[in-house]
Scaffold this motif. Structure first.
Motif, PDB file in Angstrom:
ATOM      1  N   PHE A  31     -11.809 -21.736   2.169  1.00 56.34           N
ATOM      2  CA  PHE A  31     -12.089 -22.795   1.198  1.00 56.34           C
ATOM      3  C   PHE A  31     -10.835 -23.419   0.582  1.00 56.34           C
ATOM      4  O   PHE A  31     -10.922 -24.242  -0.332  1.00 56.34           O
ATOM      5  N   GLY A  32      -9.679 -23.065   1.079  1.00 58.83           N
ATOM      6  CA  GLY A  32      -8.436 -23.508   0.454  1.00 58.83           C
ATOM      7  C   GLY A  32      -8.232 -25.013   0.454  1.00 58.83           C
ATOM      8  O   GLY A  32      -8.831 -25.751   1.239  1.00 58.83           O
ATOM      9  N   ASN A  33      -7.345 -25.440  -0.455  1.00 56.70           N
ATOM     10  CA  ASN A  33      -6.935 -26.837  -0.556  1.00 56.70           C
ATOM     11  C   ASN A  33      -5.822 -27.069   0.473  1.00 56.70           C
ATOM     12  O   ASN A  33      -4.816 -26.363   0.478  1.00 56.70           O
ATOM     13  N   ALA A  34      -5.996 -28.044   1.333  1.00 53.75           N
ATOM     14  CA  ALA A  34      -5.015 -28.293   2.394  1.00 53.75           C
ATOM     15  C   ALA A  34      -3.648 -28.701   1.861  1.00 53.75           C
ATOM     16  O   ALA A  34      -2.654 -28.659   2.580  1.00 53.75           O
ATOM     17  N   ALA A  35      -3.603 -29.089   0.581  1.00 50.81           N
ATOM     18  CA  ALA A  35      -2.323 -29.455  -0.033  1.00 50.81           C
ATOM     19  C   ALA A  35      -1.625 -28.264  -0.678  1.00 50.81           C
ATOM     20  O   ALA A  35      -0.499 -28.404  -1.175  1.00 50.81           O
ATOM     21  N   SER A  36      -2.280 -27.095  -0.681  1.00 52.41           N
ATOM     22  CA  SER A  36      -1.667 -25.874  -1.231  1.00 52.41           C
ATOM     23  C   SER A  36      -0.801 -25.241  -0.156  1.00 52.41           C
ATOM     24  O   SER A  36      -1.318 -24.625   0.783  1.00 52.41           O
ATOM     25  N   ARG A  37       0.509 -25.373  -0.289  1.00 52.75           N
ATOM     26  CA  ARG A  37       1.430 -24.949   0.770  1.00 52.75           C
ATOM     27  C   ARG A  37       2.102 -23.605   0.494  1.00 52.75           C
ATOM     28  O   ARG A  37       3.066 -23.263   1.176  1.00 52.75           O
ATOM     29  N   SER A  38       1.597 -22.840  -0.494  1.00 51.74           N
ATOM     30  CA  SER A  38       2.291 -21.603  -0.881  1.00 51.74           C
ATOM     31  C   SER A  38       1.527 -20.332  -0.552  1.00 51.74           C
ATOM     32  O   SER A  38       1.968 -19.241  -0.905  1.00 51.74           O
TER      33      SER A  38
END
Length: 381
Positions: A31-38
């Motif tokens: 379910f992650g946000n594709a803009a979360s790069r960490s």
């Protein structure tokens, strides 16, 4: 056989079960946000987005980086046309399009006219086609865009897209096409077809509603178009907003399936379409098929029924789900502007039905529909 029979696939399609299976984990597990790069959740979502971007690009002969995700084809059309107008408005302000375009094009042009843009609306012939000569005669020094729908959503007529694109490029004009209805039904090659911008939508292709994309040719002035939604510079600055990962995964999977099944499915649909069309023509008097019979969508027939009241006709079809035109204008009481543009009078335009078939349409349903339409029309007459 379940009633009513669904024959309105050009309005929307059910989600393919294979597509649904693919996207379900992205509602709960991934379910992650594709803009979360960490962290892993964001990386997993981003990988899924990029995989889908490649799947879409493969279907239309593009590169993955040329695909920009939107909420649908309407947004893609707005981004393409408004974004280019904003780019060119200080030097060029003229658009060429067609009277029979979808409202998502026509209404955008009407909006830009209030801001100083000028639009030439080409009138098609009785089959819904425009000619290269019409376009050539409409070109001005200030023309920056030609926008022509790949295939009409009501009558199915396919335009000479490759030739139009070549003419546009010959005159240093960008070419945009709304390919919503042809995606998965007609083989598309954006390079061979000379297309600079192409709009598409998932819900016409057995993917979820609320997802679409705009192809933007990277080696053209189209790549400089101005974003219309600001806030985060997502999608390389073209379209801000948290990505609809589930929808994107679904659109990608639907494109992958379409790429593998396009030829066989189109042959099946054209056979069923022809059977339905011939069954109606042979069994019911005073009917006519509208559009370009030689070159049209394989799943669609648009038929006018003389001698009946149009509103009563549509409302009498309780056991089949059909439409009188575009879903975006079906709430209006006006006759189809597409049918009017190709020469039908009001009475015949009102008494016209669009039958659009899909991957779940069966021969049994077509046999039933032929008999059912005959019974309804004869009772109304």
């Amino acid at each position: 056989m379940k009633l009513p029979i669904y024959l309105d696939y050009n309005a929307t399609t059910p989600v393919d079960k294979r597509v649904l299976e693919k996207i379900l984990p992205y509602f709960t597990e991934h379910f992650g946000n594709a803009a979360s790069r960490s962290h892993l959740y964001g990386w997993t979502a981003q990988d899924a987005v990029e995989n889908a971007r490649q799947q879409i690009a493969d279907l239309i002969g593009a590169e993955a980086k040329e695909i920009v995700f939107t909420s649908g084809a309407t947004e893609a059309n707005n981004l393409a046309i408004k974004g280019l107008y904003e780019l060119f408005s200080t030097s060029k302000n003229h658009i060429i399009t067609v009277e029979t375009e979808h409202k998502a094009i026509l209404d955008v042009c009407k909006h830009l006219e209030k801001l100083g843009c000028e639009t030439t609306y080409l009138k098609p012939d009785s089959a819904g086609l425009i000619s290269l000569e019409q376009i050539e005669n409409a070109i001005r020094p200030e023309t920056f865009l030609i926008s022509v729908m790949y295939a009409n959503n009501e009558i199915g007529t396919i335009q000479p897209i490759r030739e139009i694109g070549a003419l546009a490029h010959k005159n240093d004009i960008l070419f945009h096409t709304d390919a919503t209805q042809v995606l998965g039904k007609v083989a598309i090659d954006v390079d061979a077809d000379n297309i600079d911008l192409l709009s598409l939508s998932g819900h016409k292709l057995y993917a979820p509603k609320g997802i679409g994309a705009l192809y933007i040719r990277k080696k053209s002035k189209a790549s400089q178009l101005i974003a219309q939604i600001d806030g985060g510079r997502h999608e390389r600055g073209y379209r801000s907003g948290t990505l609809n990962v589930t929808g994107i995964v679904g659109l990608g999977e639907a494109c992958e399936i379409a790429k593998n099944e396009l030829l066989a499915e189109n042959q099946r649909l054209s056979i069923l379409r022809d059977k339905l069309e011939q069954g109606i023509l042979q069994n019911i008097a005073d009917v006519q098929v509208n559009g370009n019979i030689e070159n049209r969508l394989p799943n669609l027939t648009n038929i006018s029924f003389g001698g009946v009241d149009g509103e009563n006709l549509l409302m009498s079809f309780r056991d089949i789900a059909v439409s009188s035109g575009s879903a975006c204008t079906s709430a209006t009481v006006e006759p189809s502007y597409v049918l009017k543009a190709i020469g039908l009078d009001d009475n015949l335009a009102y008494a016209t039905i669009r039958f659009s078939l899909g991957k779940f349409t069966t021969e049994e349903e077509i046999d039933f529909t032929i008999k059912y339409v005959k019974e309804v029309v004869e009772s109304l007459r």
